[in-house]
Design a protein around this motif. Sequence first.
Motif, PDB file in Angstrom:
ATOM      1  N   PRO A 122      -2.131   6.368  -4.937  1.00  0.00           N
ATOM      2  CA  PRO A 122      -3.378   6.437  -5.721  1.00  0.00           C
ATOM      3  C   PRO A 122      -3.124   6.769  -7.197  1.00  0.00           C
ATOM      4  CG  PRO A 122      -3.623   7.597  -3.637  1.00  0.00           C
ATOM      5  CD  PRO A 122      -2.173   7.265  -3.763  1.00  0.00           C
ATOM      6  N   VAL A 123      -2.118   7.579  -7.477  1.00  0.00           N
ATOM      7  CA  VAL A 123      -1.772   7.906  -8.863  1.00  0.00           C
ATOM      8  C   VAL A 123      -1.338   6.639  -9.593  1.00  0.00           C
ATOM      9  CG1 VAL A 123      -0.204   9.239 -10.341  1.00  0.00           C
ATOM     10  CG2 VAL A 123      -1.066  10.235  -8.200  1.00  0.00           C
ATOM     11  N   MET A 124      -0.477   5.867  -8.967  1.00  0.00           N
ATOM     12  CA  MET A 124       0.017   4.645  -9.592  1.00  0.00           C
ATOM     13  C   MET A 124      -1.072   3.590  -9.692  1.00  0.00           C
ATOM     14  SD  MET A 124       3.882   4.343  -8.049  1.00  0.00           S
ATOM     15  CE  MET A 124       5.140   5.538  -8.519  1.00  0.00           C
ATOM     16  N   ARG A 125      -1.982   3.550  -8.736  1.00  0.00           N
ATOM     17  CA  ARG A 125      -3.106   2.601  -8.827  1.00  0.00           C
ATOM     18  C   ARG A 125      -3.979   2.917 -10.037  1.00  0.00           C
ATOM     19  NH1 ARG A 125      -4.063  -1.107  -5.027  1.00  0.00           N
ATOM     20  NH2 ARG A 125      -3.280  -0.862  -2.881  1.00  0.00           N
ATOM     21  N   ARG A 126      -4.244   4.198 -10.258  1.00  0.00           N
ATOM     22  CA  ARG A 126      -5.056   4.578 -11.420  1.00  0.00           C
ATOM     23  C   ARG A 126      -4.364   4.184 -12.722  1.00  0.00           C
ATOM     24  NH1 ARG A 126      -6.043   9.317  -8.292  1.00  0.00           N
ATOM     25  NH2 ARG A 126      -4.436  10.457  -9.447  1.00  0.00           N
ATOM     26  N   GLY A 146      -2.316   1.689 -12.992  1.00  0.00           N
ATOM     27  CA  GLY A 146      -2.132   0.245 -13.031  1.00  0.00           C
ATOM     28  C   GLY A 146      -0.683  -0.166 -13.040  1.00  0.00           C
ATOM     29  N   GLN A 147       0.220   0.765 -12.776  1.00  0.00           N
ATOM     30  CA  GLN A 147       1.652   0.455 -12.758  1.00  0.00           C
ATOM     31  C   GLN A 147       2.434   1.572 -12.072  1.00  0.00           C
ATOM     32  OE1 GLN A 147       4.369   2.053 -14.587  1.00  0.00           O
ATOM     33  NE2 GLN A 147       2.981   3.716 -15.219  1.00  0.00           N
ATOM     34  N   GLY A 148       3.642   1.238 -11.625  1.00  0.00           N
ATOM     35  CA  GLY A 148       4.535   2.224 -11.020  1.00  0.00           C
ATOM     36  C   GLY A 148       5.662   1.534 -10.283  1.00  0.00           C
ATOM     37  N   ARG A 149       6.635   2.314  -9.911  1.00  0.00           N
ATOM     38  CA  ARG A 149       7.775   1.811  -9.138  1.00  0.00           C
ATOM     39  C   ARG A 149       7.984   2.732  -7.934  1.00  0.00           C
ATOM     40  NH1 ARG A 149      10.818  -2.120 -12.674  1.00  0.00           N
ATOM     41  NH2 ARG A 149       9.077  -2.680 -14.041  1.00  0.00           N
ATOM     42  N   GLU A 194      12.671  -0.267   6.635  1.00  0.00           N
ATOM     43  CA  GLU A 194      12.710  -1.628   6.089  1.00  0.00           C
ATOM     44  C   GLU A 194      11.392  -2.351   6.365  1.00  0.00           C
ATOM     45  OE1 GLU A 194      15.500  -3.598   4.754  1.00  0.00           O
ATOM     46  OE2 GLU A 194      16.644  -1.750   4.439  1.00  0.00           O
ATOM     47  N   GLY A 195      10.919  -2.257   7.591  1.00  0.00           N
ATOM     48  CA  GLY A 195       9.672  -2.937   7.941  1.00  0.00           C
ATOM     49  C   GLY A 195       8.472  -2.366   7.215  1.00  0.00           C
ATOM     50  N   LEU A 196       8.416  -1.042   7.119  1.00  0.00           N
ATOM     51  CA  LEU A 196       7.302  -0.395   6.431  1.00  0.00           C
ATOM     52  C   LEU A 196       7.311  -0.755   4.944  1.00  0.00           C
ATOM     53  CD1 LEU A 196       5.099   1.620   7.482  1.00  0.00           C
ATOM     54  CD2 LEU A 196       6.442   3.417   6.374  1.00  0.00           C
ATOM     55  N   THR A 197       8.514  -0.785   4.344  1.00  0.00           N
ATOM     56  CA  THR A 197       8.620  -1.086   2.921  1.00  0.00           C
ATOM     57  C   THR A 197       8.297  -2.543   2.630  1.00  0.00           C
ATOM     58  OG1 THR A 197      10.314   0.634   2.707  1.00  0.00           O
ATOM     59  CG2 THR A 197      10.147  -0.965   0.912  1.00  0.00           C
ATOM     60  N   ASP A 198       8.754  -3.456   3.477  1.00  0.00           N
ATOM     61  CA  ASP A 198       8.408  -4.864   3.290  1.00  0.00           C
ATOM     62  C   ASP A 198       6.899  -5.055   3.341  1.00  0.00           C
ATOM     63  OD1 ASP A 198      10.992  -5.781   2.939  1.00  0.00           O
ATOM     64  OD2 ASP A 198      11.269  -6.385   5.025  1.00  0.00           O
ATOM     65  N   THR A 199       6.253  -4.378   4.272  1.00  0.00           N
ATOM     66  CA  THR A 199       4.796  -4.466   4.376  1.00  0.00           C
ATOM     67  C   THR A 199       4.121  -3.901   3.130  1.00  0.00           C
ATOM     68  OG1 THR A 199       4.982  -4.183   6.774  1.00  0.00           O
ATOM     69  CG2 THR A 199       2.804  -3.882   5.800  1.00  0.00           C
ATOM     70  N   LEU A 200       4.599  -2.760   2.670  1.00  0.00           N
ATOM     71  CA  LEU A 200       4.027  -2.128   1.488  1.00  0.00           C
ATOM     72  C   LEU A 200       4.166  -3.030   0.262  1.00  0.00           C
ATOM     73  CD1 LEU A 200       2.727   0.489   0.392  1.00  0.00           C
ATOM     74  CD2 LEU A 200       5.053   1.306  -0.108  1.00  0.00           C
ATOM     75  N   ARG A 201       5.300  -3.691   0.135  1.00  0.00           N
ATOM     76  CA  ARG A 201       5.517  -4.594  -1.000  1.00  0.00           C
ATOM     77  C   ARG A 201       4.488  -5.721  -1.006  1.00  0.00           C
ATOM     78  NH1 ARG A 201      10.119  -6.012   0.304  1.00  0.00           N
ATOM     79  NH2 ARG A 201       9.679  -8.138   0.987  1.00  0.00           N
ATOM     80  N   LEU A 202       4.171  -6.254   0.168  1.00  0.00           N
ATOM     81  CA  LEU A 202       3.170  -7.315   0.262  1.00  0.00           C
ATOM     82  C   LEU A 202       1.781  -6.795  -0.088  1.00  0.00           C
ATOM     83  CD1 LEU A 202       4.314  -8.956   3.631  1.00  0.00           C
ATOM     84  CD2 LEU A 202       4.872  -9.706   1.311  1.00  0.00           C
ATOM     85  N   GLU A 203       1.471  -5.603   0.384  1.00  0.00           N
ATOM     86  CA  GLU A 203       0.128  -5.052   0.176  1.00  0.00           C
ATOM     87  C   GLU A 203      -0.121  -4.616  -1.271  1.00  0.00           C
ATOM     88  OE1 GLU A 203      -0.301  -3.368   4.760  1.00  0.00           O
ATOM     89  OE2 GLU A 203       0.135  -1.991   3.115  1.00  0.00           O
ATOM     90  N   LEU A 204       0.964  -4.301  -1.997  1.00  0.00           N
ATOM     91  CA  LEU A 204       0.824  -3.854  -3.382  1.00  0.00           C
ATOM     92  C   LEU A 204       1.176  -4.954  -4.388  1.00  0.00           C
ATOM     93  CD1 LEU A 204       2.354  -0.249  -3.175  1.00  0.00           C
ATOM     94  CD2 LEU A 204      -0.054  -0.920  -3.104  1.00  0.00           C
ATOM     95  N   ALA A 205       1.278  -6.172  -3.895  1.00  0.00           N
ATOM     96  CA  ALA A 205       1.787  -7.270  -4.730  1.00  0.00           C
ATOM     97  C   ALA A 205       0.994  -7.474  -6.011  1.00  0.00           C
ATOM     98  CB  ALA A 205       1.822  -8.560  -3.916  1.00  0.00           C
TER      99      ALA A 205
END
Length: 275
Positions: free
Chosen positions: A118-122, A124-127, A154-165
């Motif tokens: 949520p911090v990074m969403r506010r 508009g950027q982050g890593r 690995e699976g959780l991170t791949d999913t997160l990458r797609l959801e935060l694309a």
Amino acid sequence: MRSTVLISGCSSGIGLYCASQLQQAGYQVFATARKESHLAHLRAIGCHAIYMEMSDPHSIKVAVEEILHLTNGKLDILFNNAAFGQPGAVEDLPTQALREQFETNLFGWHELTRLIIPVMRRQGQGRIIQNSSVLGLVAMKYRGAYNASKFALEGLTDTLRLELASSGIHVCLIEPGPIRSQFRHNALQAFHKHINIANSHHQQAYENTIARLSASESNSAFTLEPIAVFRALKHAIQAPKPKARYYVTLPTYIFALLRRVLPTRWLDYLLIKSD
């Protein structure tokens, strides 16, 4: 304003080295550890030392609140790194040992990441950068708990990458092979805590495990220093378009390739022979 970075697991090895290098490079580094002696050392090298216990959600929440108070609610980079290895054959692993492995290596990371998104969403950027392992790509004997935690990561991170694309938040995996650290020492302690050698079918193999983990230096010719991981981390932080995956050490490159091109039976044969 300086870029802010939170790194978990900075008591030694990869976490300590990366925290030190980023601090010297001008980042505002929040480095976590559990022991006061480690926290004192982190303060001495110029980092903001923060107590965090990855298996305790309350500890994670308190640490994040402290960091955000100091940064006025800003955080640019999260490097999830805190982890340990629980050796032992799958049939000898108490389920509690598996729970402890996942609490530190996965659930704590998830808890921390959910507080930071949520911090990074506010902003508009982050890593968000996850320090995985070659054992998140292929499995090896007597490392079942660690294999499972890294495969899940690995699976959780791949999913997160797609959801935060489309969020402006980049999600990366770093996948090291052997790196010089206190990992083997900590793994030996976990082994003795949970594995009943006397009643195991794998007694002979465990003698090799104990000898490997007890050695003062890794016997792998492919072992690299933490700077190898730092180079990948630096690119993941600074590149306009960071990679989804960073392979570190030759074994990671080799096994990633073999996993793609070899039939499972052939790959199993090679992994059975490896140690």
